[in-house]
Design a protein around this motif. Structure first.
Motif, PDB file in Angstrom:
ATOM      1  N   GLU A  78     -26.664  67.358  16.363  1.00 58.47           N
ATOM      2  CA  GLU A  78     -25.744  67.629  17.472  1.00 58.47           C
ATOM      3  C   GLU A  78     -24.922  68.898  17.266  1.00 58.47           C
ATOM      4  O   GLU A  78     -24.375  69.466  18.217  1.00 58.47           O
ATOM      5  CB  GLU A  78     -24.792  66.442  17.696  1.00 58.47           C
ATOM      6  N   HIS A  79     -24.841  69.373  16.025  1.00 56.74           N
ATOM      7  CA  HIS A  79     -24.071  70.587  15.753  1.00 56.74           C
ATOM      8  C   HIS A  79     -24.906  71.859  15.877  1.00 56.74           C
ATOM      9  O   HIS A  79     -24.338  72.936  16.097  1.00 56.74           O
ATOM     10  CB  HIS A  79     -23.465  70.530  14.343  1.00 56.74           C
TER      11      HIS A  79
ATOM     12  N   ARG B 209     -24.533  74.589  18.720  1.00 58.99           N
ATOM     13  CA  ARG B 209     -23.237  75.239  18.872  1.00 58.99           C
ATOM     14  C   ARG B 209     -22.823  76.078  17.658  1.00 58.99           C
ATOM     15  O   ARG B 209     -21.712  76.620  17.628  1.00 58.99           O
ATOM     16  CB  ARG B 209     -22.157  74.181  19.128  1.00 58.99           C
ATOM     17  N   LEU B 210     -23.697  76.198  16.690  1.00 64.55           N
ATOM     18  CA  LEU B 210     -23.310  76.868  15.443  1.00 64.55           C
ATOM     19  C   LEU B 210     -22.946  78.329  15.651  1.00 64.55           C
ATOM     20  O   LEU B 210     -22.133  78.886  14.897  1.00 64.55           O
ATOM     21  CB  LEU B 210     -24.444  76.767  14.417  1.00 64.55           C
TER      22      LEU B 210
ATOM     23  N   TYR C 196     -16.557  77.978  15.991  1.00 61.99           N
ATOM     24  CA  TYR C 196     -17.064  76.608  15.900  1.00 61.99           C
ATOM     25  C   TYR C 196     -17.365  76.296  14.436  1.00 61.99           C
ATOM     26  O   TYR C 196     -18.017  77.073  13.734  1.00 61.99           O
ATOM     27  CB  TYR C 196     -18.322  76.419  16.740  1.00 61.99           C
TER      28      TYR C 196
ATOM     29  N   VAL D 216     -18.528  72.956  11.724  1.00 60.05           N
ATOM     30  CA  VAL D 216     -18.946  71.565  11.556  1.00 60.05           C
ATOM     31  C   VAL D 216     -17.846  70.783  10.861  1.00 60.05           C
ATOM     32  O   VAL D 216     -17.498  69.668  11.252  1.00 60.05           O
ATOM     33  CB  VAL D 216     -20.270  71.492  10.758  1.00 60.05           C
TER      34      VAL D 216
END
Length: 439
Positions: free
Chosen positions: A366-367, A370-371, A376, A378
């Protein structure tokens, strides 16, 4: 009651008959000129030319028939030449925005190709409610048809994707458009505001995140300065401890500002692809040599595996070094528990693929999408402990885009992560790389 169309014969005007006369005169003059050149014609009396003009003025000139539409409610008929509908259809289809032309009852008369990407279902002859399923827009269309006033509506759609649109509704009236004239058609055009809204949201998020990132170290510095000026003024041990923390916070702010400036410079030149030829193997070797001391401090071995030989790419050397430094540093920070980071260089067709792999805990699925977003993280706390600014992968993404490459991220929780960069390369198979494994 449907409109009644009646065809009337042409009523020729003097100008139309003169047009025929000019045609006859041109033929007569041409014939006379040819005869004189051939020396086969005696002088011609002027009365012959006058007779030709008179005959041409009496001949009818072919014209397109006129169509008169009888108003179903009575009143004076309004003549409309054939072909107006075709021109109006072509005009609507040529508009740069998605557009629909509706009749006063809200039925679709014309829809251009761009409208199919905006409206749910567009077919000529269907009600507008089939194409536009937004109550506010439909109500605005009815109101504009009634009072003849243009309207503008902004609305959002969530299905099938999130997007923002603007509908411009313009009623069309005959004549000079004065009040009292009935609305004959309604033009509805759509403008996609999605990109604009996303940019605005990114700007707001960026300001909020940047302010937050700077506020924390500034607050720490202010607190320590007040402490050193007050209670800990003569406490040597506290002063040494506080100064160390203050130095770390100052370096953190410095890194953040440097990353912001780097990101701005890269974005400024995003449309210009670098033209210089850069030895990619030398760039990777430089990164490995530079970061090896840091790797030894963290207990991480950096291994370079070059299977492509010597390869060059079109690029900016400093930006490419920054790109791979960010990837390798991230691998050591967040995957260093695996004890090893591999940098591989392989050839795939006409492209070169550089992969940076760690053997740490990996990244949850799910991460991954968007990395590359700015700020952003984690794990925010762990990232700040490691000195991260949250801009490293955003910089990587923009450098790869400027070099017309592609960034890939592959991770399985518990098995590490691999970040790969694909670039167009020129391979020199006759030369062997002198790179081995750096520790």
């Amino acid at each position: 009651m449907a409109p009644v169309e009646t065809t009337y014969p042409n009523k020729e005007t003097l100008g139309q008959r003169l047009a025929g006369a000019r045609w006859i005169l041109a033929m007569a003059v041409g014939g006379l000129a040819g005869a004189v050149l051939a020396e086969e014609l005696a002088p011609v009396p002027a009365v012959i030319i006058g007779l030709a003009i008179l005959i041409g003025a009496t001949l009818p000139v072919p014209r397109r028939p006129m169509v008169v539409r009888q108003n179903a409610r009575g009143g004076e008929p309004s003549p409309v030449r054939l072909g107006v509908e075709e021109r109006l259809t072509a005009l609507v289809r040529a508009l740069p925005e998605a557009a629909l032309l509706l009749d006063p009852r809200g039925t679709v008369l014309v829809a251009n190709a761009r409208a199919t990407g905006i409206a749910a279902s567009v077919r000529v002859g269907d009600p507008a409610s089939f194409a536009v399923r937004v109550p506010e827009v439909l109500e605005a269309i009815r109101a504009s048809t009634s009072d003849g006033m243009p309207r503008r509506i902004e609305f959002a759609e969530r299905v099938p994707i999130d997007r923002w649109l603007r509908a411009d509704i313009v009623p069309i009236r005959s004549g000079d458009g004065r009040e009292g004239k009935a609305t004959e058609a309604v033009l509805v055009s759509f403008v996609d505001l999605t990109q604009q809204r996303r940019v605005e949201q990114m700007r707001v998020d960026f300001i909020a995140n940047a302010s937050h990132e700077l506020r924390t170290p500034l607050a720490s510095l202010s607190g320590f300065i007040e402490t050193l000026q007050g209670p800990a003024k003569n406490d040597v041990a506290a002063r040494e401890r506080f100064l160390k923390i203050m130095g770390e916070q100052a370096r953190r702010m410095s890194r953040l500002i440097d990353d912001l400036l780097s990101l701005s410079r890269i974005e400024l030149n995003a449309h210009l692809m670098p033209e210089a030829e850069v030895d990619l193997g030398a760039v990777v070797g430089h990164v490995s040599d530079t970061l090896s001391p840091l790797g030894r401090e963290r207990g991480v071995e950096i291994a370079v595996l070059n299977q492509a030989g010597r390869v060059s790419v079109r690029g900016d050397r400093d930006e490419l070094i920054r790109l791979f430094e960010n990837l390798v540093e991230n691998a050591m920070k967040y995957g260093g528990s695996g004890g090893r980071v591999e940098i591989s260089i392989t050839r795939e067709g006409g492209d070169v693929l550089v992969g940076v792999r760690d053997f740490g805990p990996g990244i949850a699925p799910e991460h991954v999408p968007r990395l590359t977003e700015r700020f952003y993280r984690v794990d925010t706390a762990h990232s700040r402990e490691q000195g991260g600014t949250g801009l490293g992968l955003a910089i990587v993404k923009h450098i790869v885009a400027r070099h017309r490459g592609r960034l890939g991220i592959d991770s399985t929780p518990g098995e590490g992560a691999t970040f790969s960069v694909r670039l167009a390369g020129e391979f020199h198979t006759d030369e062997k790389s002198d790179m081995g494994t750096a520790a």
